[in-house]
Structures are given as structure tokens and as C-alpha cells.
Design a protein around this motif. Structure first.
Motif, PDB file in Angstrom:
ATOM      1  N   THR A  62       0.797  -1.223   0.000  1.00  0.00           N
ATOM      2  CA  THR A  62       0.000   0.000   0.000  1.00  0.00           C
ATOM      3  C   THR A  62       0.834   1.279   0.000  1.00  0.00           C
ATOM      4  OG1 THR A  62      -0.268  -0.070   2.420  1.00  0.00           O
ATOM      5  CG2 THR A  62      -1.941  -1.164   1.081  1.00  0.00           C
ATOM      6  N   ASN A  63       2.022   1.267   0.598  1.00  0.00           N
ATOM      7  CA  ASN A  63       2.881   2.453   0.549  1.00  0.00           C
ATOM      8  C   ASN A  63       3.536   2.637  -0.816  1.00  0.00           C
ATOM      9  OD1 ASN A  63       2.296   3.091   3.166  1.00  0.00           O
ATOM     10  ND2 ASN A  63       4.320   2.628   3.991  1.00  0.00           N
ATOM     11  N   ARG A  64       3.439   1.636  -1.675  1.00  0.00           N
ATOM     12  CA  ARG A  64       4.049   1.707  -3.007  1.00  0.00           C
ATOM     13  C   ARG A  64       3.040   2.156  -4.069  1.00  0.00           C
ATOM     14  NH1 ARG A  64       6.528  -4.100  -3.797  1.00  0.00           N
ATOM     15  NH2 ARG A  64       7.588  -3.105  -5.564  1.00  0.00           N
ATOM     16  N   VAL A  65       1.783   2.253  -3.690  1.00  0.00           N
ATOM     17  CA  VAL A  65       0.749   2.737  -4.604  1.00  0.00           C
ATOM     18  C   VAL A  65       0.034   3.902  -3.919  1.00  0.00           C
ATOM     19  CG1 VAL A  65       0.520   0.529  -5.823  1.00  0.00           C
ATOM     20  CG2 VAL A  65      -0.886   0.955  -3.798  1.00  0.00           C
ATOM     21  N   ASP A  66      -1.165   4.248  -4.392  1.00  0.00           N
ATOM     22  CA  ASP A  66      -1.833   5.440  -3.857  1.00  0.00           C
ATOM     23  C   ASP A  66      -3.084   5.101  -3.059  1.00  0.00           C
ATOM     24  OD1 ASP A  66      -3.137   4.563  -6.139  1.00  0.00           O
ATOM     25  OD2 ASP A  66      -3.580   6.571  -6.899  1.00  0.00           O
ATOM     26  N   VAL A  67      -3.077   3.957  -2.376  1.00  0.00           N
ATOM     27  CA  VAL A  67      -4.177   3.639  -1.468  1.00  0.00           C
ATOM     28  C   VAL A  67      -4.138   4.608  -0.289  1.00  0.00           C
ATOM     29  CG1 VAL A  67      -5.208   1.889   0.018  1.00  0.00           C
ATOM     30  CG2 VAL A  67      -4.078   1.196  -2.097  1.00  0.00           C
ATOM     31  N   ALA A  68      -5.280   5.173   0.052  1.00  0.00           N
ATOM     32  CA  ALA A  68      -5.331   6.051   1.216  1.00  0.00           C
ATOM     33  C   ALA A  68      -5.101   5.224   2.481  1.00  0.00           C
ATOM     34  CB  ALA A  68      -6.683   6.748   1.293  1.00  0.00           C
ATOM     35  N   PRO A  69      -4.199   5.663   3.366  1.00  0.00           N
ATOM     36  CA  PRO A  69      -3.898   4.868   4.576  1.00  0.00           C
ATOM     37  C   PRO A  69      -5.134   4.512   5.389  1.00  0.00           C
ATOM     38  CG  PRO A  69      -2.299   6.635   4.317  1.00  0.00           C
ATOM     39  CD  PRO A  69      -3.362   6.867   3.266  1.00  0.00           C
ATOM     40  N   GLU A  70      -6.106   5.414   5.428  1.00  0.00           N
ATOM     41  CA  GLU A  70      -7.306   5.140   6.224  1.00  0.00           C
ATOM     42  C   GLU A  70      -8.205   4.078   5.593  1.00  0.00           C
ATOM     43  OE1 GLU A  70      -8.181   8.940   3.787  1.00  0.00           O
ATOM     44  OE2 GLU A  70      -6.480   8.022   4.851  1.00  0.00           O
ATOM     45  N   ASN A  71      -7.900   3.708   4.357  1.00  0.00           N
ATOM     46  CA  ASN A  71      -8.689   2.683   3.675  1.00  0.00           C
ATOM     47  C   ASN A  71      -8.075   1.289   3.779  1.00  0.00           C
ATOM     48  OD1 ASN A  71     -10.598   4.549   2.904  1.00  0.00           O
ATOM     49  ND2 ASN A  71      -9.800   4.815   0.838  1.00  0.00           N
ATOM     50  N   VAL A  72      -6.997   1.157   4.554  1.00  0.00           N
ATOM     51  CA  VAL A  72      -6.333  -0.131   4.723  1.00  0.00           C
ATOM     52  C   VAL A  72      -6.600  -0.618   6.148  1.00  0.00           C
ATOM     53  CG1 VAL A  72      -4.158  -1.397   4.603  1.00  0.00           C
ATOM     54  CG2 VAL A  72      -4.553   0.555   3.089  1.00  0.00           C
ATOM     55  N   HIS A  73      -7.197  -1.791   6.261  1.00  0.00           N
ATOM     56  CA  HIS A  73      -7.664  -2.279   7.546  1.00  0.00           C
ATOM     57  C   HIS A  73      -7.051  -3.645   7.867  1.00  0.00           C
ATOM     58  CE1 HIS A  73     -10.789   0.805   7.020  1.00  0.00           C
ATOM     59  NE2 HIS A  73     -10.916   0.324   5.791  1.00  0.00           N
ATOM     60  N   GLY A  74      -6.931  -3.926   9.146  1.00  0.00           N
ATOM     61  CA  GLY A  74      -6.446  -5.226   9.587  1.00  0.00           C
ATOM     62  C   GLY A  74      -7.031  -5.566  10.937  1.00  0.00           C
ATOM     63  N   PRO A  75      -7.089  -6.843  11.291  1.00  0.00           N
ATOM     64  CA  PRO A  75      -7.549  -7.216  12.632  1.00  0.00           C
ATOM     65  C   PRO A  75      -6.631  -6.599  13.682  1.00  0.00           C
ATOM     66  CG  PRO A  75      -7.329  -9.149  11.211  1.00  0.00           C
ATOM     67  CD  PRO A  75      -6.677  -8.010  10.493  1.00  0.00           C
ATOM     68  N   ASP A  76      -7.195  -6.261  14.826  1.00  0.00           N
ATOM     69  CA  ASP A  76      -6.439  -5.605  15.896  1.00  0.00           C
ATOM     70  C   ASP A  76      -5.803  -6.647  16.804  1.00  0.00           C
ATOM     71  OD1 ASP A  76      -5.357  -4.019  17.840  1.00  0.00           O
ATOM     72  OD2 ASP A  76      -7.246  -3.086  18.457  1.00  0.00           O
ATOM     73  N   GLY A  77      -4.559  -6.998  16.485  1.00  0.00           N
ATOM     74  CA  GLY A  77      -3.854  -8.002  17.277  1.00  0.00           C
ATOM     75  C   GLY A  77      -3.434  -7.519  18.644  1.00  0.00           C
ATOM     76  N   ALA A  78      -3.570  -6.226  18.909  1.00  0.00           N
ATOM     77  CA  ALA A  78      -3.213  -5.667  20.215  1.00  0.00           C
ATOM     78  C   ALA A  78      -4.448  -5.420  21.086  1.00  0.00           C
ATOM     79  CB  ALA A  78      -2.444  -4.359  20.032  1.00  0.00           C
ATOM     80  N   ALA A  79      -5.621  -5.835  20.623  1.00  0.00           N
ATOM     81  CA  ALA A  79      -6.852  -5.559  21.353  1.00  0.00           C
ATOM     82  C   ALA A  79      -6.881  -6.284  22.692  1.00  0.00           C
ATOM     83  CB  ALA A  79      -8.059  -5.987  20.518  1.00  0.00           C
ATOM     84  N   THR A  80      -7.430  -5.637  23.686  1.00  0.00           N
ATOM     85  CA  THR A  80      -7.601  -6.288  24.987  1.00  0.00           C
ATOM     86  C   THR A  80      -8.854  -7.167  24.992  1.00  0.00           C
ATOM     87  OG1 THR A  80      -8.729  -4.296  25.790  1.00  0.00           O
ATOM     88  CG2 THR A  80      -6.376  -4.487  26.246  1.00  0.00           C
ATOM     89  N   ASP A  81      -9.837  -6.781  24.209  1.00  0.00           N
ATOM     90  CA  ASP A  81     -11.056  -7.580  24.062  1.00  0.00           C
ATOM     91  C   ASP A  81     -11.023  -8.210  22.672  1.00  0.00           C
ATOM     92  OD1 ASP A  81     -13.608  -8.639  23.746  1.00  0.00           O
ATOM     93  OD2 ASP A  81     -14.589  -7.007  24.829  1.00  0.00           O
ATOM     94  N   VAL A  82     -10.477  -9.417  22.582  1.00  0.00           N
ATOM     95  CA  VAL A  82     -10.276 -10.076  21.294  1.00  0.00           C
ATOM     96  C   VAL A  82     -11.598 -10.367  20.597  1.00  0.00           C
ATOM     97  CG1 VAL A  82      -9.454 -12.202  20.221  1.00  0.00           C
ATOM     98  CG2 VAL A  82      -8.031 -11.037  21.909  1.00  0.00           C
ATOM     99  N   GLU A  83     -12.578 -10.852  21.335  1.00  0.00           N
ATOM    100  CA  GLU A  83     -13.853 -11.189  20.718  1.00  0.00           C
ATOM    101  C   GLU A  83     -14.511  -9.958  20.110  1.00  0.00           C
ATOM    102  OE1 GLU A  83     -16.480 -13.398  23.183  1.00  0.00           O
ATOM    103  OE2 GLU A  83     -15.065 -15.039  23.513  1.00  0.00           O
ATOM    104  N   ALA A  84     -14.443  -8.847  20.811  1.00  0.00           N
ATOM    105  CA  ALA A  84     -15.026  -7.608  20.288  1.00  0.00           C
ATOM    106  C   ALA A  84     -14.274  -7.137  19.052  1.00  0.00           C
ATOM    107  CB  ALA A  84     -15.023  -6.525  21.369  1.00  0.00           C
ATOM    108  N   ALA A  85     -12.948  -7.286  19.062  1.00  0.00           N
ATOM    109  CA  ALA A  85     -12.141  -6.870  17.916  1.00  0.00           C
ATOM    110  C   ALA A  85     -12.473  -7.704  16.682  1.00  0.00           C
ATOM    111  CB  ALA A  85     -10.657  -6.989  18.250  1.00  0.00           C
ATOM    112  N   CYS A  86     -12.675  -8.993  16.879  1.00  0.00           N
ATOM    113  CA  CYS A  86     -13.012  -9.870  15.756  1.00  0.00           C
ATOM    114  C   CYS A  86     -14.393  -9.537  15.201  1.00  0.00           C
ATOM    115  CB  CYS A  86     -12.959 -11.326  16.197  1.00  0.00           C
ATOM    116  SG  CYS A  86     -11.295 -11.899  16.603  1.00  0.00           S
ATOM    117  N   LYS A  87     -15.337  -9.280  16.080  1.00  0.00           N
ATOM    118  CA  LYS A  87     -16.683  -8.911  15.642  1.00  0.00           C
ATOM    119  C   LYS A  87     -16.647  -7.581  14.891  1.00  0.00           C
ATOM    120  CE  LYS A  87     -21.377  -8.040  17.314  1.00  0.00           C
ATOM    121  NZ  LYS A  87     -22.278  -7.960  18.513  1.00  0.00           N
ATOM    122  N   ALA A  88     -15.867  -6.634  15.388  1.00  0.00           N
ATOM    123  CA  ALA A  88     -15.767  -5.332  14.734  1.00  0.00           C
ATOM    124  C   ALA A  88     -15.163  -5.464  13.344  1.00  0.00           C
ATOM    125  CB  ALA A  88     -14.930  -4.384  15.593  1.00  0.00           C
TER     126      ALA A  88
END
Length: 260
Positions: free
Chosen positions: A89-115
């Protein structure tokens, strides 16, 4: 399932990039499913080249990562959010806010997965999902035994997967034991699945998921049930396919207008 056998990883990357370019030009707001590991790198290299040399734009597109390690510090060099940024994504023109990933640092894992499931749904679903396959047949980090109906959740990595991924870390001890991953059911919701694989080390897994039974023991075999799954592999990865001649004949005589 369409199986396409090409000479090497460069040709595989070019053909997969053709499918992505066609999608993005027809649908500028396309939603891409982004994989990590070694397999997608030729695709990302080719898309970056087309962006730089031919103006292929991803400015309105968005991307969702397949998975993320649990417990790595934010910004860690081998976190998949950083790998996707660095390799694509840094090599093309994707807007950073349009790139998403699961939150591996979340304290509430189940909520992060649902989100994460809700975010994919809110974006309209994935139009094209890039996939690799592990030596044990996993896709995403859905290890053998994963439910074929699974959604985004936490998984424990198999020893084989940690050994395979140790090359990206200082040692196997540094490879996390847990990940957040899109489930097999989540992956199957994508409109088009494009799986790429290279090398003799993937030949057994490729044979098992293409020609073996659909089974949780080989998670990638679920692709046999998808209405639009494209498997693009090199000669080495195809070396154990019984039907290789049939797949070659079908692709060589495919109507041009069908595309991928």
C-alpha cells in the motif's frame, strides 16, 4: 475452481495482477483482500510497477488484511499491518485510512473480531481476495481442524506454521503463538478468490486442496465450493497434480472474453 499452471512466480504474479487491474479499472472503489507471506509478493511488485509506470490508481480502493499476529507491539516490523504497508500500500496510492487489519493488540479479542467482520460488511464485502496456502493446507491462519463455517477469530498456530514463518523473525521463539484471522466462512464470502503458490514445497498442499476431498484437515479445500476461485501456480507447485494436463488444456483453450 480454475487451475492455471505457469512457468514461474513472475508469470503467476503478472496474471494475478491482471485480474486485480481489471477489477480496479471497472470498479475504482473495489475492496481487496490482502494476504501476506512470500506468495503475494510478485503480485504486489507487479501492481506497484503498473502504478508507477502506467498510472494504475488505487486511490478509491480499500483493503482488508487476512490476519494479524497477536501480541506484537504496534509498528513491529513483522506485524502484518506493517508488512502490507511496506510491500504494497505504501508503493501505490491507497489512502492509509482505507487499509484495515484485525487488531492483534486488542484487549477484548472477541469484540475486535466482531468489529472486523462488521467493517468488511460495511465496506460492501471483499471483491477479490488474494490467498496463499501453507504447507499444511491453511489459508489465512485457518489451521487444519478449522471450522469450514468459521468467522474472524483468534487461532493458535500449528508448530509447522511457526517453523515456516521463523524465516521472517530472528528465531522460532520470536514467532507468536496466536493470531487473529478471517475465518473460512469469511473468506468464502469474497466475490473472487485468487490463490497463488510457488515451489515444490507447496506441491503436496496444492494437490490436497485441488484434488483431495473437502475437509477441515485441509482448510484450503473449501475453495472447491466457491463459485469463482482461481488457483494460479508454477510448475513446481503443480508437480503432484494428477490432472495437470487437463488444467493446462482447459486454460489454453479458454475463451478470451472470459478473463479470470
Amino acid at each position: 475452481m480454475e487451475v492455471i499452471i505457469l512457468p514461474g512466480n513472475k508469470e503467476v504474479g503478472v496474471l494475478a495482477a491482471d485480474a486485480i487491474e481489471s477489477l480496479v479499472r471497472k470498479k475504482p472503489r473495489a475492496v481487496l483482500g490482502l494476504a501476506t507471506g512470500s506468495s503475494p509478493l510478485p503480485i504486489y511488485d507487479e501492481l506497484a510497477r503498473r502504478h508507477e509506470e502506467h498510472g494504475l490508481s488505487f486511490s478509491q480502493a480499500s483493503g482488508f488484511a487476512l490476519d494479524e499476529y497477536v501480541g506484537l507491539p504496534v509498528g513491529h516490523f513483522e506485524s502484518y499491518r506493517e508488512v502490507i504497508r511496506r510491500e504494497f500500500t505504501n508503493r501505490v496510492d491507497v489512502a492509509p485510512e482505507n487499509v484495515h487489519g484485525p487488531d492483534g493488540a486488542a484487549t477484548d479479542v472477541e469484540a475486535a473480531c466482531k468489529a472486523y467482520e462488521e467493517a468488511i460488511k460495511a465496506a460492501g464485502g471483499v471483491d477479490l481476495q488474494i490467498l496463499g496456502v501453507g504447507t499444511n493446507g491453511h489459508i489465512g491462519f485457518n489451521e487444519p481442524g478449522s471450522s469450514l463455517a468459521s468467522r474472524t477469530r483468534i487461532k493458535t498456530l500449528a508448530d509447522q506454521t511457526r517453523e515456516d514463518n521463523a524465516r521472517f523473525f530472528d528465531s522460532i521463539e520470536a514467532v507468536p503463538h496466536h493470531v487473529l484471522t478471517q475465518g473460512l466462512g469469511t473468506i468464502m464470502d469474497a466475490c473472487h478468490l485468487v490463490l497463488v503458490a510457488f515451489g515444490a514445497g507447496k506441491a503436496e498442499a496444492v494437490h490436497d486442496f485441488v484434488e483431495g476431498p473437502v475437509s477441515a484437515s485441509c482448510p484450503a479445500s473449501i475453495l472447491q465450493f466457491h463459485p469463482h476461485a482461481t488457483v494460479i501456480i508454477d510448475e513446481a507447485a503443480a508437480s503432484k497434480l494428477v490432472g495437470a494436463a487437463t488444467y493446462r488444456h482447459a486454460y489454453d483453450n479458454k475463451p478470451h472474453w472470459q478473463g479470470l
